[in-house]
Design a protein around this motif. Structure first.
Motif, PDB file in Angstrom:
ATOM      1  N   VAL A  13       0.859  -1.192   0.000  1.00 26.09           N
ATOM      2  CA  VAL A  13       0.000   0.000   0.000  1.00 26.09           C
ATOM      3  C   VAL A  13       0.894   1.241   0.000  1.00 26.09           C
ATOM      4  CG1 VAL A  13      -1.659   1.341   1.378  1.00 26.09           C
ATOM      5  CG2 VAL A  13      -1.891  -1.140   1.239  1.00 26.09           C
ATOM      6  N   ILE A  14       0.489   2.251  -0.730  1.00 27.92           N
ATOM      7  CA  ILE A  14       1.207   3.527  -0.732  1.00 27.92           C
ATOM      8  C   ILE A  14       0.487   4.485   0.216  1.00 27.92           C
ATOM      9  CG2 ILE A  14       1.938   5.481  -2.136  1.00 27.92           C
ATOM     10  CD1 ILE A  14       2.192   3.560  -4.507  1.00 27.92           C
ATOM     11  N   ALA A  15       1.244   5.049   1.145  1.00 31.33           N
ATOM     12  CA  ALA A  15       0.648   5.866   2.208  1.00 31.33           C
ATOM     13  C   ALA A  15       0.879   7.367   1.985  1.00 31.33           C
ATOM     14  CB  ALA A  15       1.191   5.411   3.563  1.00 31.33           C
ATOM     15  N   PRO A  58       3.027   9.776   2.588  1.00 31.21           N
ATOM     16  CA  PRO A  58       4.176  10.532   2.050  1.00 31.21           C
ATOM     17  C   PRO A  58       4.188  10.677   0.532  1.00 31.21           C
ATOM     18  CG  PRO A  58       4.891   9.024   3.769  1.00 31.21           C
ATOM     19  CD  PRO A  58       3.447   8.683   3.474  1.00 31.21           C
ATOM     20  N   CYS A  59       3.413   9.883  -0.175  1.00 23.10           N
ATOM     21  CA  CYS A  59       3.348  10.002  -1.640  1.00 23.10           C
ATOM     22  C   CYS A  59       2.458  11.167  -2.088  1.00 23.10           C
ATOM     23  CB  CYS A  59       2.828   8.695  -2.239  1.00 23.10           C
ATOM     24  SG  CYS A  59       2.692   8.725  -4.036  1.00 23.10           S
ATOM     25  N   VAL A  60       1.523  11.566  -1.238  1.00 22.87           N
ATOM     26  CA  VAL A  60       0.528  12.567  -1.655  1.00 22.87           C
ATOM     27  C   VAL A  60       1.216  13.879  -2.050  1.00 22.87           C
ATOM     28  CG1 VAL A  60      -1.493  13.916  -0.952  1.00 22.87           C
ATOM     29  CG2 VAL A  60      -1.230  11.541  -0.157  1.00 22.87           C
ATOM     30  N   ASP A  61       0.925  14.347  -3.237  1.00 26.11           N
ATOM     31  CA  ASP A  61       1.472  15.592  -3.799  1.00 26.11           C
ATOM     32  C   ASP A  61       2.979  15.534  -4.053  1.00 26.11           C
ATOM     33  OD1 ASP A  61      -1.051  16.806  -3.865  1.00 26.11           O
ATOM     34  OD2 ASP A  61      -0.854  17.485  -1.797  1.00 26.11           O
ATOM     35  N   VAL A  62       3.564  14.333  -3.984  1.00 24.79           N
ATOM     36  CA  VAL A  62       4.984  14.161  -4.307  1.00 24.79           C
ATOM     37  C   VAL A  62       5.106  13.320  -5.580  1.00 24.79           C
ATOM     38  CG1 VAL A  62       7.212  13.259  -3.560  1.00 24.79           C
ATOM     39  CG2 VAL A  62       5.708  14.368  -1.901  1.00 24.79           C
ATOM     40  N   MET A  63       4.604  12.088  -5.516  1.00 23.62           N
ATOM     41  CA  MET A  63       4.538  11.205  -6.693  1.00 23.62           C
ATOM     42  C   MET A  63       5.879  11.130  -7.445  1.00 23.62           C
ATOM     43  SD  MET A  63       0.711  12.331  -7.905  1.00 23.62           S
ATOM     44  CE  MET A  63       0.524  11.112  -9.185  1.00 23.62           C
ATOM     45  N   ASP A  64       6.889  10.694  -6.741  1.00 22.57           N
ATOM     46  CA  ASP A  64       8.227  10.582  -7.342  1.00 22.57           C
ATOM     47  C   ASP A  64       8.268   9.589  -8.510  1.00 22.57           C
ATOM     48  OD1 ASP A  64      11.325  10.931  -6.834  1.00 22.57           O
ATOM     49  OD2 ASP A  64      10.940   8.802  -7.130  1.00 22.57           O
ATOM     50  N   LYS A  65       7.491   8.509  -8.401  1.00 21.99           N
ATOM     51  CA  LYS A  65       7.335   7.481  -9.447  1.00 21.99           C
ATOM     52  C   LYS A  65       8.544   6.575  -9.650  1.00 21.99           C
ATOM     53  CE  LYS A  65       3.838  10.012 -12.023  1.00 21.99           C
ATOM     54  NZ  LYS A  65       3.453  10.567 -13.306  1.00 21.99           N
ATOM     55  N   ALA A  66       9.529   6.621  -8.764  1.00 20.74           N
ATOM     56  CA  ALA A  66      10.615   5.641  -8.861  1.00 20.74           C
ATOM     57  C   ALA A  66      10.040   4.234  -8.730  1.00 20.74           C
ATOM     58  CB  ALA A  66      11.660   5.889  -7.775  1.00 20.74           C
ATOM     59  N   CYS A  67       8.981   4.101  -7.967  1.00 15.60           N
ATOM     60  CA  CYS A  67       8.344   2.796  -7.758  1.00 15.60           C
ATOM     61  C   CYS A  67       7.813   2.225  -9.074  1.00 15.60           C
ATOM     62  CB  CYS A  67       7.213   2.923  -6.743  1.00 15.60           C
ATOM     63  SG  CYS A  67       5.957   4.151  -7.185  1.00 15.60           S
ATOM     64  N   VAL A  68       7.284   3.090  -9.898  1.00 14.97           N
ATOM     65  CA  VAL A  68       6.676   2.642 -11.163  1.00 14.97           C
ATOM     66  C   VAL A  68       7.724   1.970 -12.054  1.00 14.97           C
ATOM     67  CG1 VAL A  68       5.530   3.447 -13.275  1.00 14.97           C
ATOM     68  CG2 VAL A  68       4.896   4.413 -11.050  1.00 14.97           C
ATOM     69  N   LYS A  91      -1.763  11.154  -6.110  1.00 14.50           N
ATOM     70  CA  LYS A  91      -1.146  10.014  -5.421  1.00 14.50           C
ATOM     71  C   LYS A  91      -1.119   8.809  -6.341  1.00 14.50           C
ATOM     72  CE  LYS A  91      -1.883   7.093  -1.340  1.00 14.50           C
ATOM     73  NZ  LYS A  91      -1.953   5.838  -2.102  1.00 14.50           N
ATOM     74  N   MET A  92      -0.196   7.884  -6.056  1.00 15.74           N
ATOM     75  CA  MET A  92      -0.144   6.621  -6.778  1.00 15.74           C
ATOM     76  C   MET A  92      -0.797   5.534  -5.912  1.00 15.74           C
ATOM     77  SD  MET A  92       1.453   7.715  -9.455  1.00 15.74           S
ATOM     78  CE  MET A  92       2.014   6.285 -10.388  1.00 15.74           C
ATOM     79  N   TYR A  93      -1.315   4.481  -6.560  1.00 14.51           N
ATOM     80  CA  TYR A  93      -2.050   3.421  -5.872  1.00 14.51           C
ATOM     81  C   TYR A  93      -1.614   2.057  -6.422  1.00 14.51           C
ATOM     82  CZ  TYR A  93      -5.249   7.330  -4.937  1.00 14.51           C
ATOM     83  OH  TYR A  93      -5.796   8.541  -4.568  1.00 14.51           O
ATOM     84  N   VAL A 123      12.830   1.671  -3.145  1.00  7.09           N
ATOM     85  CA  VAL A 123      13.248   2.768  -4.036  1.00  7.09           C
ATOM     86  C   VAL A 123      12.468   4.059  -3.792  1.00  7.09           C
ATOM     87  CG1 VAL A 123      14.003   1.170  -5.837  1.00  7.09           C
ATOM     88  CG2 VAL A 123      11.701   2.162  -5.952  1.00  7.09           C
ATOM     89  N   CYS A 124      11.422   4.015  -3.005  1.00  2.00           N
ATOM     90  CA  CYS A 124      10.647   5.239  -2.767  1.00  2.00           C
ATOM     91  C   CYS A 124      11.443   6.185  -1.861  1.00  2.00           C
ATOM     92  CB  CYS A 124       9.296   4.930  -2.124  1.00  2.00           C
ATOM     93  SG  CYS A 124       8.407   6.450  -1.695  1.00  2.00           S
ATOM     94  N   PRO A 125      11.776   7.378  -2.345  1.00  2.00           N
ATOM     95  CA  PRO A 125      12.572   8.305  -1.521  1.00  2.00           C
ATOM     96  C   PRO A 125      11.797   8.865  -0.341  1.00  2.00           C
ATOM     97  CG  PRO A 125      11.844   9.394  -3.523  1.00  2.00           C
ATOM     98  CD  PRO A 125      11.429   7.950  -3.649  1.00  2.00           C
ATOM     99  N   MET A 126      10.484   8.675  -0.352  1.00  2.00           N
ATOM    100  CA  MET A 126       9.643   9.203   0.722  1.00  2.00           C
ATOM    101  C   MET A 126       9.270   8.129   1.743  1.00  2.00           C
ATOM    102  SD  MET A 126       9.472  12.274  -0.262  1.00  2.00           S
ATOM    103  CE  MET A 126       8.245  12.985   0.853  1.00  2.00           C
ATOM    104  N   ASP A 127       9.728   6.894   1.556  1.00  2.00           N
ATOM    105  CA  ASP A 127       9.332   5.779   2.440  1.00  2.00           C
ATOM    106  C   ASP A 127       7.811   5.690   2.558  1.00  2.00           C
ATOM    107  OD1 ASP A 127      11.927   4.964   2.958  1.00  2.00           O
ATOM    108  OD2 ASP A 127      12.131   6.306   4.675  1.00  2.00           O
ATOM    109  N   ALA A 128       7.163   5.746   1.417  1.00  2.00           N
ATOM    110  CA  ALA A 128       5.693   5.769   1.415  1.00  2.00           C
ATOM    111  C   ALA A 128       5.073   4.385   1.254  1.00  2.00           C
ATOM    112  CB  ALA A 128       5.203   6.667   0.282  1.00  2.00           C
ATOM    113  N   ILE A 129       5.893   3.356   0.918  1.00  2.00           N
ATOM    114  CA  ILE A 129       5.314   2.058   0.544  1.00  2.00           C
ATOM    115  C   ILE A 129       5.515   1.036   1.658  1.00  2.00           C
ATOM    116  CG2 ILE A 129       5.316   0.226  -1.194  1.00  2.00           C
ATOM    117  CD1 ILE A 129       6.514   2.239  -3.172  1.00  2.00           C
ATOM    118  N   TYR A 130       4.416   0.365   2.014  1.00  2.00           N
ATOM    119  CA  TYR A 130       4.433  -0.612   3.111  1.00  2.00           C
ATOM    120  C   TYR A 130       3.645  -1.846   2.730  1.00  2.00           C
ATOM    121  CZ  TYR A 130       5.998   3.239   6.012  1.00  2.00           C
ATOM    122  OH  TYR A 130       6.712   4.284   6.516  1.00  2.00           O
TER     123      TYR A 130
HETATM  124 FE1  F3S Z   1       4.959   7.880  -4.493  1.00  2.00          FE
HETATM  125 FE2  F3S Z   1       7.216   6.974  -3.627  1.00  2.00          FE
HETATM  126 FE3  F3S Z   1       6.154   5.921  -5.754  1.00  2.00          FE
HETATM  127  S1  F3S Z   1       6.574   9.091  -3.633  1.00  2.00           S
HETATM  128  S2  F3S Z   1       5.070   7.594  -6.657  1.00  2.00           S
HETATM  129  S3  F3S Z   1       5.315   5.859  -3.720  1.00  2.00           S
HETATM  130  S4  F3S Z   1       8.316   6.331  -5.439  1.00  2.00           S
END
Ligand code: F3S
Ligand code: F3S
Length: 130
Positions: free
Chosen positions: A4-6, A8-18, A32-34, A49-56
């Motif tokens: 799940v993406i939590a 820290p992704c909101v309004d950041v959406m770095d997309k390294a995860c994609v 946000k990404m889902y 790879v998420c620089p925001m530590d948003a994925i758990y």
């Molecule tokens: Fe969001 Fe992190 Fe992916 S900020 S888009 S969950 S790399």
């Protein structure tokens, strides 16, 4: 449900995860990404790879971010399993819980640079070695 993406992704959406997801199961909303709960294969490639530590992993989701698991289910309600995020592109609507949040002014750390804590540790180590 898998990863799940939590918040820290909101309004950041770095997309390294994609770029790391081997099954293209990370879908894009406006803010946000889902991760698709049925298409995710639990490989964990996205999480580090998420620089925001948003994925758990859903069972490790911090308690304050439990609503993000529900928001994830909300985002995919009625969508079924498209079989790949790139096949549908960016969706026009976020989950209601995300859309209702005030805009955040947050940026991801610059790519290819170590996090600030590692820079500080490096400086301290150099001082000790002098
Ligand atoms: Fe969001 Fe992190 Fe992916 S900020 S888009 S969950 S790399
Ligand atoms: Fe994709 Fe694996 Fe993450 S399937 S969403 S990279 S856990």
């Amino acid at each position: 449900m898998a990863y799940v993406i939590a918040e820290p992704c909101v309004d950041v959406m770095d997309k390294a995860c994609v770029e790391e997801c081997p099954v293209d199961c990370i879908y894009e909303g406006p803010r946000k990404m889902y991760i698709h709960p049925d298409e995710c294969i639990d490989c964990r490639a996205c999480e580090p790879v998420c620089p925001m530590d948003a994925i758990y992993y859903v069972e490790d989701l911090p308690a304050q971010w439990a609503p993000y698991a529900h928001a994830n289910a909300d985002f995919f309600a009625g969508l079924g399993s498209p079989g790949g995020a790139s096949s549908i592109g960016k969706r026009e609507m976020d989950a209601a819980f995300i859309a209702a949040q005030p805009k955040r002014a947050v940026t991801a750390p610059p790519k290819n640079e170590p996090p600030p804590v590692l820079v500080s540790l490096g400086r301290m180590a150099r001082k000790w070695l002098k």
